[in-house]
Design an enzyme around this catalytic site. Structure first.
Site, PDB file in Angstrom:
ATOM      1  N   CYS A 101     -11.149  15.925 -43.024  1.00  0.00           N
ATOM      2  CA  CYS A 101     -11.151  17.372 -42.777  1.00  0.00           C
ATOM      3  C   CYS A 101     -10.594  18.094 -44.000  1.00  0.00           C
ATOM      4  O   CYS A 101     -11.093  19.133 -44.432  1.00  0.00           O
ATOM      5  CB  CYS A 101     -10.288  17.717 -41.569  1.00  0.00           C
ATOM      6  N   HIS A 105     -11.396  21.589 -46.018  1.00  0.00           N
ATOM      7  CA  HIS A 105     -10.555  22.683 -45.523  1.00  0.00           C
ATOM      8  C   HIS A 105      -9.148  22.691 -46.108  1.00  0.00           C
ATOM      9  O   HIS A 105      -8.364  23.591 -45.800  1.00  0.00           O
ATOM     10  CB  HIS A 105     -10.451  22.608 -43.991  1.00  0.00           C
ATOM     11  N   CYS A 201     -15.165  30.320  -9.242  1.00  0.00           N
ATOM     12  CA  CYS A 201     -13.969  30.498 -10.073  1.00  0.00           C
ATOM     13  C   CYS A 201     -13.204  31.729  -9.601  1.00  0.00           C
ATOM     14  O   CYS A 201     -11.990  31.739  -9.486  1.00  0.00           O
ATOM     15  CB  CYS A 201     -14.350  30.694 -11.536  1.00  0.00           C
ATOM     16  N   CYS A 204     -10.582  31.913  -6.479  1.00  0.00           N
ATOM     17  CA  CYS A 204      -9.185  31.550  -6.719  1.00  0.00           C
ATOM     18  C   CYS A 204      -8.559  32.426  -7.799  1.00  0.00           C
ATOM     19  O   CYS A 204      -7.480  32.981  -7.616  1.00  0.00           O
ATOM     20  CB  CYS A 204      -9.074  30.083  -7.151  1.00  0.00           C
ATOM     21  N   ARG A 242     -10.710  20.516 -17.766  1.00  0.00           N
ATOM     22  CA  ARG A 242     -10.089  21.320 -16.706  1.00  0.00           C
ATOM     23  C   ARG A 242     -11.151  21.967 -15.823  1.00  0.00           C
ATOM     24  O   ARG A 242     -11.023  21.996 -14.601  1.00  0.00           O
ATOM     25  CB  ARG A 242      -9.187  22.388 -17.318  1.00  0.00           C
ATOM     26  N   CYS A 246     -11.668  21.557 -11.787  1.00  0.00           N
ATOM     27  CA  CYS A 246     -11.767  22.690 -10.858  1.00  0.00           C
ATOM     28  C   CYS A 246     -13.038  22.589 -10.018  1.00  0.00           C
ATOM     29  O   CYS A 246     -12.999  22.754  -8.798  1.00  0.00           O
ATOM     30  CB  CYS A 246     -11.805  24.011 -11.628  1.00  0.00           C
TER      31      CYS A 246
END
Lengths: 285, 109, 140
Positions: A101, A105, A201, A204, A242, A246
């Site tokens: 990298c 960069h 989504c 909640c 995640r 869910c």
């Protein structure tokens, strides 16, 4: 007489008071400053395109004091072990071209600001790219290296390193122009009920944030803190991992991490947090 | 040696002679408790760091015995006296026989 | 409040969560045995040792705990609701500046964290902190 039903009703009635109390469990008023240096915006006026919220809150504001404290100092934050691991990978050459990298960069600090604007439209590729997609593009084309697994450890560690240098900057993903159709697709997904529980989504994280879902204080589901170190599984968790959790919890077949559906959803959910600080890697329960 | 084990310690670079300093340590380790089962229902064998010690110029500061109830990525915070310039040596002992070490020098100033 | 099926599900679940944080520990006697083995059956005093732990732990996997016992040569931590009660023993050496330490521990359920300090004069001090461990919420 149907006794079980009566019992269920009695329990439900008794618990209604608890839920009502939970409804008042708004985000707390604590201020997040990391390393006594980086002042985080954890509460902001909702962006105009987030029609149903007036204020957006970081998930940090919904956590207990002990969990919050873990994110306030880089030594206390267990996620920083993985950031350090990624910093070594950053300057280690991999693939047929002998590049790391750092070859392109240089210092990771040169990527300050990147996390804040991803997912982002890539003109040359003609697609909206997540940070993970961009990293794999670098690995394949600039390094001649194998792609990393989308939610694998190497990948999530690297996104944590890249995110860490943007901490404190406001999330500012673009949703207009060529990204708009992807954003619309993400928005539709956000409001689509899935699974046997028929939950979207929004059910909640928009309708019910601040309430308790079992023993858990529901947040707005903002992703400005990703990747996040969860106490539950004591590792870094990526956004798509995640999302998958869910959707699975609605008892649905989930989308695949890295799929166009989740890329669209990430763009949309990220845009709902425009104005909150980049916090990743954060600590959550 | 368990894979991906990486120690971190936080020690001030300088201290006054006789000063008390706070030390924090963290090491990446799964701390497999021996209580869990894999997807086939077989117990996953215990694999933890069972001892952690800190010395300064060869003299003991703390000696900790760890049980499986210590969380993943074990964290410790404690206080040490720094009588003179020298070196802290931190040692973690793994169930599998591996030993992980880290050192930090401190100046008087 | 309009009572939809979904809200009912949430309500039922929260009742369960509340019920689950009040159960008595099945493993407490193991801790009593371990403490007796440590102290040789001697009575432990109170007041010269403090234990700091959250009243409610958001996740039992990582619970911050601190102990402080001026004059102690060693402090042992027990968790009386875990399948095995031992947590850690801190022995303080000559260059230890305070007889205190902090760590992060696993608690399987709501229970007492017990700290037993062996003092320089050979006596023992003990302190307890009850930690409620919330279970449930989103598996994610």
């Amino acid at each position: 007489m149907n006794r079980p039903q009566t019992l269920t009703r009695a329990i439900a009635f008794a618990a209604a008071a608890c839920v009502a109390a939970g409804a008042n469990a708004e985000p707390d008023t604590d201020q997040l400053v990391v390393n006594e240096e980086i002042e985080m915006i954890t509460e902001a006026a909702a962006p105009a395109h987030t029609e149903n919220l007036s204020t957006v809150y970081s998930g940090w504001r919904f956590r207990a004091d002990e969990t919050q404290a873990l994110q306030m100092d880089d030594f206390e934050n267990p996620a920083m072990i993985f950031v350090e691991a990624a910093a070594e990978v950053w300057s280690t050459a991999d693939g047929t071209k002998g590049n790391s990298c750092a070859s392109c960069h240089e210092d990771v600090e040169s990527l300050r600001g990147v996390r804040a604007v991803y997912p982002k439209w890539n003109e040359a590729a003609g697609e909206v790219r997540t940070l993970e997609m961009q990293i794999n593009d670098c690995r394949e084309n600039q390094m001649g290296a194998d792609k990393w697994k989308y939610t694998g450890g190497d990948m999530t560690n690297m996104t944590a390193l890249i995110s860490s240098v943007s901490r404190g900057m406001p999330v500012n993903v673009a949703i207009d122009g060529p990204a708009q159709s992807m954003w619309e697709q993400g928005k539709e997904l956000y409001y689509t009920r899935t699974g046997q529980l028929e939950l979207s989504c929004a059910n909640c994280h928009e309708d019910s944030y601040g309430m308790m879902i079992r023993a858990d204080h529901l947040s707005q589901g903002q992703i400005n803190g990703f990747p996040t170190y969860r106490l539950k599984n004591t590792k870094l968790n990526s956004v798509h991992a995640r999302f998958k959790g869910c959707v699975r919890d609605t008892r649905a077949e989930t989308f695949k991490p890295g799929s166009a559906d989740f890329v669209a959803l990430e763009l949309y959910v990220a845009s709902r947090g425009n104005g909150l600080s980049v916090e990743g890697p954060s600590v959550r329960n | 040696m368990a894979s991906g084990v990486k120690p971190r310690v936080k020690v001030p670079k300088t201290a006054a002679a006789g000063e008390t300093i706070t030390i924090k340590t963290l090491i990446s380790h799964k701390m497999e408790s021996g209580q869990r089962k894999d997807s086939d229902g077989n117990p996953i064998p215990r694999s933890i760091i069972n001892r952690f010690t800190t010395e300064f110029n060869g003299e003991n500061v703390v000696d900790v015995a760890l049980e499986p109830a210590i969380s993943t990525n074990p964290y410790f915070q404690f206080d040490a006296v720094v009588p003179e310039a020298g070196e802290f040596k931190f040692t973690w002992y793994d169930d599998d026989g591996s030993v992980y070490e880290e050192t930090k020098s401190i100046k008087i100033g | 409040m309009e009572l939809t099926r979904r809200k009912l599900l949430a309500i039922g679940a929260s009742t369960f969560a509340i019920a689950s944080i009040t159960g008595a520990s099945a493993y407490a006697s193991l801790t009593d045995d371990a403490i007796a083995a440590l102290t040789g059956g001697a009575e432990a005093g109170e007041g010269a040792i403090t234990i700091t732990a959250p009243e409610i732990a958001e996740n039992g996997n990582t619970v911050p705990v601190a102990v402080d016992a001026p004059g102690a040569v060693a402090i042992t931590l027990f968790a009386d609701g875990n399948p095995t009660p031992g947590v850690a023993t801190f022995k303080f050496g000559p260059l230890s500046a305070s007889r205190s330490a902090a760590t992060r521990i696993r608690l399987a359920t709501t229970q007492n964290v017990v700290a037993v300090a062996k003092m320089e004069d050979g006596s023992f001090q003990m302190a307890k902190a009850n930690v409620k461990v919330t279970i449930g919420g989103c598996g994610g």
